[in-house]
Design an enzyme around this catalytic site. Structure first.
Site, short mmCIF file in Angstrom:
data_model
loop_
_atom_site.label_atom_id
_atom_site.label_comp_id
_atom_site.label_asym_id
_atom_site.label_seq_id
_atom_site.Cartn_x
_atom_site.Cartn_y
_atom_site.Cartn_z
N GLY A 31 0.81 -1.21 0.00
CA GLY A 31 0.00 0.00 0.00
C GLY A 31 0.85 1.26 0.00
CG LEU A 33 -0.85 1.60 -3.79
CD1 LEU A 33 -2.04 1.17 -4.65
CD2 LEU A 33 0.21 0.51 -3.79
CG HIS A 37 3.36 0.83 -5.43
ND1 HIS A 37 3.47 1.88 -4.54
CD2 HIS A 37 3.97 -0.22 -4.84
CE1 HIS A 37 4.11 1.47 -3.46
NE2 HIS A 37 4.43 0.21 -3.61
CD GLN A 153 10.84 -7.17 -1.99
OE1 GLN A 153 10.68 -7.06 -0.80
NE2 GLN A 153 10.10 -6.50 -2.87
CB SER A 186 5.51 3.60 0.81
OG SER A 186 5.06 2.87 -0.30
O1 PAF Z 1 8.17 -4.72 -1.82
C1 PAF Z 1 7.19 -4.77 -1.05
O2 PAF Z 1 6.34 -3.86 -1.03
C2 PAF Z 1 7.03 -5.95 -0.12
O3 PAF Z 1 8.26 -6.41 0.32
C3 PAF Z 1 6.20 -7.10 -0.73
C4 PAF Z 1 6.89 -7.70 -1.94
C5 PAF Z 1 4.83 -6.59 -1.12
C6 PAF Z 1 6.02 -8.21 0.31
O4 PAF Z 1 5.35 -7.76 1.44
#
Ligand code: PAF
Length: 281
Positions: A31, A33, A37, A153, A186
């Protein structure tokens, strides 16, 4: 846009799409956003007939309880943004539905989680893998889209997908920046005025580092980046590392025939910002 709160409702929605053989593009988010995003959603829409987003602030990936408490949440605005971006559906589960029992799974990422974010945020990537694997299980997406800002990530998720034999393609999308170069996040919403003003120095310094990398060694560039940013007096570098983009092994030289990525985490007051840049432009 369909707003789905409950797992059985999601299951029915997914079943309907699968019956119609429609490819599902999935954009998991926490969220708050922003354009970054929305660009993931744009990429998904270009590629897949159906785009589903999730909004869930995942507690297991926060190693700092204050960060979790202060993480920006504004569902109403998020839903408006998703509808304007013509997202087809959004899944907004509760914590008790996502974690009906404590998730005790421990993932092995073959060491790519032990440096940079992994070193400074212990347990963070295990929490990311816990939630992303659960979401992949529920959504069963064909393609999932992640921002390249979270470079490590993306590598972790690719590794998890491979280890678990998951049938989902991972697409990494370019970093989206504010007009002054600050990578969208965010957490930018939480910056004070003076930290927001100085924060573009991070990207500026990384770009200059790339320009200098022809004449300087990796250790020289690393020291220069850290000193340049810390000299601002308002920003404090937590780490700056140069790694190859495949195995995330620290690079000793820029001339190793690999794609070298400079990854940085910086404290702007109480807010932690990350960014990265490729040295092979
Ligand atoms: O990158 C993110 O916003 C978070 O790490 C994810 C991939 C939504 C997992 O909670």
């Amino acid at each position: 846009m369909q707003v789905i709160y409950k797992i059985p409702e999601l299951a029915l929605y997914i079943e309907r799409l699968k019956k119609q053989n429609l490819e599902i593009g999935f954009v998991p988010t926490m969220g708050a956003l922003h354009e970054g995003h929305l660009s993931l959603i744009g990429n998904s829409k270009k590629r897949c007939p159906v785009t589903l987003t999730s909004i869930f602030v995942n507690p297991t990936q926060f190693n700092d309880p204050n960060d979790l408490k202060n993480y920006p949440r504004d569902l109403e605005t998020d839903l408006k943004k998703l509808a304007s971006a013509s997202c087809d559906a959004v899944f907004v589960p509760s914590e008790s539905d996502m974690y009906p029992e404590k998730d005790t799974r421990v993932f092995d990422f073959d060491g790519i989680d032990t440096l940079m974010e992994g070193e400074h945020r212990p347990g963070h990537f295990n929490g990311v893998a816990q939630i992303v694997s659960k979401l992949f299980d529920l959504v069963n997406p064909d393609v999932a889209f992640f921002g390249q800002k979270d470079f490590q990530q993306v590598a972790i998720i690719r590794k998890m997908v491979k280890k678990l034999n998951l049938n989902v393609q991972i697409v990494a999308c370019p970093i989206i920046r504010e007009t002054d170069g600050l990578a969208m996040s965010s957490r930018n919403l939480l910056l004070t005025e003076e930290h927001r003003k100085i924060a573009p120095l991070i990207h500026q310094t990384l770009m200059q580092a790339v320009a200098k990398s022809n004449g300087l060694s990796v250790p020289q560039i690393k020291s220069w980046v850290v000193e340049t940013i810390n000299q601002s007096g308002l920003l404090k570098v937590e780490y700056f590392e140069v790694v190859d983009d495949q195995q995330l092994i620290p690079s000793k030289t820029f001339k190793n025939g690999k794609n070298n990525i400079g990854c940085i985490a910086v404290w702007a007051g109480n807010i932690r910002l990350i960014d990265n840049i490729s040295f092979n432009l």
